[in-house]
Write a protein that holds these residues in place. Structure first.
Motif, PDB file in Angstrom:
ATOM      1  N   SER A 169       0.862  -1.185   0.000  1.00 35.32           N
ATOM      2  CA  SER A 169       0.000   0.000   0.000  1.00 35.32           C
ATOM      3  C   SER A 169       0.896   1.233   0.000  1.00 35.32           C
ATOM      4  O   SER A 169       2.062   1.150  -0.367  1.00 35.32           O
ATOM      5  CB  SER A 169      -0.941  -0.031   1.208  1.00 35.32           C
ATOM      6  OG  SER A 169      -0.221  -0.018   2.418  1.00 35.32           O
ATOM      7  N   ASN A 209      -5.421   0.320   1.357  1.00 37.81           N
ATOM      8  CA  ASN A 209      -5.786   0.052  -0.030  1.00 37.81           C
ATOM      9  C   ASN A 209      -4.545  -0.337  -0.814  1.00 37.81           C
ATOM     10  O   ASN A 209      -3.460   0.205  -0.590  1.00 37.81           O
ATOM     11  CB  ASN A 209      -6.463   1.263  -0.670  1.00 37.81           C
ATOM     12  CG  ASN A 209      -7.913   1.346  -0.242  1.00 37.81           C
ATOM     13  OD1 ASN A 209      -8.690   0.434  -0.479  1.00 37.81           O
ATOM     14  ND2 ASN A 209      -8.273   2.431   0.420  1.00 37.81           N
ATOM     15  N   GLU A 221      -5.243  -7.546   3.352  1.00 37.46           N
ATOM     16  CA  GLU A 221      -6.474  -7.235   2.629  1.00 37.46           C
ATOM     17  C   GLU A 221      -7.722  -7.862   3.240  1.00 37.46           C
ATOM     18  O   GLU A 221      -8.832  -7.553   2.810  1.00 37.46           O
ATOM     19  CB  GLU A 221      -6.361  -7.751   1.189  1.00 37.46           C
ATOM     20  CG  GLU A 221      -5.637  -6.825   0.252  1.00 37.46           C
ATOM     21  CD  GLU A 221      -6.519  -5.686  -0.184  1.00 37.46           C
ATOM     22  OE1 GLU A 221      -7.387  -5.855  -1.062  1.00 37.46           O
ATOM     23  OE2 GLU A 221      -6.340  -4.601   0.365  1.00 37.46           O
ATOM     24  N   GLU A 240     -11.750   1.524   6.355  1.00 39.38           N
ATOM     25  CA  GLU A 240     -12.168   1.419   4.965  1.00 39.38           C
ATOM     26  C   GLU A 240     -12.693   0.061   4.559  1.00 39.38           C
ATOM     27  O   GLU A 240     -13.417  -0.047   3.611  1.00 39.38           O
ATOM     28  CB  GLU A 240     -11.018   1.815   4.049  1.00 39.38           C
ATOM     29  CG  GLU A 240     -10.736   3.284   4.145  1.00 39.38           C
ATOM     30  CD  GLU A 240      -9.976   3.793   2.965  1.00 39.38           C
ATOM     31  OE1 GLU A 240      -9.930   3.119   1.935  1.00 39.38           O
ATOM     32  OE2 GLU A 240      -9.439   4.882   3.081  1.00 39.38           O
ATOM     33  N   TYR A 241     -12.346  -0.983   5.234  1.00 32.31           N
ATOM     34  CA  TYR A 241     -12.746  -2.300   4.764  1.00 32.31           C
ATOM     35  C   TYR A 241     -14.221  -2.581   4.989  1.00 32.31           C
ATOM     36  O   TYR A 241     -14.759  -3.506   4.436  1.00 32.31           O
ATOM     37  CB  TYR A 241     -11.903  -3.372   5.413  1.00 32.31           C
ATOM     38  CG  TYR A 241     -10.577  -3.528   4.736  1.00 32.31           C
ATOM     39  CD1 TYR A 241      -9.807  -4.649   4.941  1.00 32.31           C
ATOM     40  CD2 TYR A 241     -10.095  -2.563   3.872  1.00 32.31           C
ATOM     41  CE1 TYR A 241      -8.586  -4.804   4.322  1.00 32.31           C
ATOM     42  CE2 TYR A 241      -8.885  -2.700   3.252  1.00 32.31           C
ATOM     43  CZ  TYR A 241      -8.126  -3.832   3.481  1.00 32.31           C
ATOM     44  OH  TYR A 241      -6.928  -3.985   2.865  1.00 32.31           O
ATOM     45  N   GLY A 292     -13.457  -0.276   0.514  1.00 27.35           N
ATOM     46  CA  GLY A 292     -12.352   0.608   0.190  1.00 27.35           C
ATOM     47  C   GLY A 292     -12.432   1.135  -1.231  1.00 27.35           C
ATOM     48  O   GLY A 292     -13.235   0.711  -2.032  1.00 27.35           O
ATOM     49  N   TYR A 347      -9.878   3.381  -4.418  1.00 28.10           N
ATOM     50  CA  TYR A 347      -8.656   4.083  -4.766  1.00 28.10           C
ATOM     51  C   TYR A 347      -8.877   4.813  -6.076  1.00 28.10           C
ATOM     52  O   TYR A 347      -9.739   4.461  -6.863  1.00 28.10           O
ATOM     53  CB  TYR A 347      -7.451   3.137  -4.862  1.00 28.10           C
ATOM     54  CG  TYR A 347      -7.566   2.092  -5.934  1.00 28.10           C
ATOM     55  CD1 TYR A 347      -7.046   2.307  -7.198  1.00 28.10           C
ATOM     56  CD2 TYR A 347      -8.187   0.880  -5.683  1.00 28.10           C
ATOM     57  CE1 TYR A 347      -7.142   1.350  -8.183  1.00 28.10           C
ATOM     58  CE2 TYR A 347      -8.286  -0.085  -6.669  1.00 28.10           C
ATOM     59  CZ  TYR A 347      -7.759   0.155  -7.902  1.00 28.10           C
ATOM     60  OH  TYR A 347      -7.855  -0.787  -8.882  1.00 28.10           O
ATOM     61  N   LYS A 359     -13.820   0.919  -6.527  1.00 28.50           N
ATOM     62  CA  LYS A 359     -13.924   0.140  -5.302  1.00 28.50           C
ATOM     63  C   LYS A 359     -13.556  -1.293  -5.608  1.00 28.50           C
ATOM     64  O   LYS A 359     -13.981  -1.832  -6.615  1.00 28.50           O
ATOM     65  CB  LYS A 359     -15.350   0.153  -4.760  1.00 28.50           C
ATOM     66  CG  LYS A 359     -15.688   1.357  -3.987  1.00 28.50           C
ATOM     67  CD  LYS A 359     -17.002   1.151  -3.284  1.00 28.50           C
ATOM     68  CE  LYS A 359     -17.309   2.366  -2.453  1.00 28.50           C
ATOM     69  NZ  LYS A 359     -18.511   2.235  -1.708  1.00 28.50           N
TER      70      LYS A 359
END
Length: 188
Positions: free
Chosen positions: A67, A74, A112, A146-147, A151, A153, A172
């Protein structure tokens, strides 16, 4: 006979000096999860260029996913990802994943698995002692949460998943992609 032994030893020393030793790097072993919980043990290492970091997966289902400091939970676009490595509690052998340190820049890592990163399951190679420290990276991860929503990016470019093309914008990762480790992406 003595001449042959001296010649062989001399050639071995000469080849090591000219070509370098076969394993001039150090391997840093890191335990992923297991009895210690949702952590990498140790949670950071300092490595030289050429060193290897070998991650040993313990029971449960974890990843080693690169990350960034600014977005700890992320995946880094173009970064490494071990994929999910499920390990049974009674497993005799555990899978491993090894990275090579290519330069002196910090390497930021997270798991993750849903809620693992915001629970503090992060790791770093060569984190600075001032500025963007490991402690600040860990704090950002714990604050992310975020999970819970999969999440997102922003890759600032385009993405092709083999069936759909996306041009820039925010994406996402689906819950399915986080569980299976496959990189399918849905438009945010």
């Amino acid at each position: 006979m003595l001449f042959t032994s001296i010649l062989t030893a001399s050639l071995t020393i000469l080849s090591s000096a000219v070509f370098g030793a076969a394993n001039d790097y150090k391997t840093h072993d890191v335990i992923v999860g297991g009895a210690a919980g949702l952590v990498y043990t140790p949670n950071q290492v300092w490595a030289e260029v050429g060193d290897h970091v070998k991650f040993h997966f313990q029971f449960k289902n974890h990843t080693v996913t690169q990350s960034s400091f600014d977005d700890p939970c992320n995946p880094l676009k173009g970064g490494f990802d071990s994929g999910f490595n499920p390990v049974a509690p009674d497993a005799k052998d555990s899978p491993t994943f090894t990275i090579e340190v290519k330069d002196e820049a910090p390497i930021w890592v997270h798991c993750e698995q849903v809620d693992h990163c915001p629970s503090g399951m992060v790791f770093a190679v060569n984190a600075p002692e001032k500025g963007n420290t490991f402690e600040k990276f860990l704090e950002k991860a714990k604050e992310s949460g975020e999970y819970h929503d999969g999440g997102s990016y922003n890759d600032g470019g385009s993405y092709n998943d083999g069936g759909s093309n996306y041009d820039g914008g925010s994406y996402k990762r689906s819950l399915i992609s986080r569980i299976t480790g496959k990189r399918n992406v849905v438009k945010a």
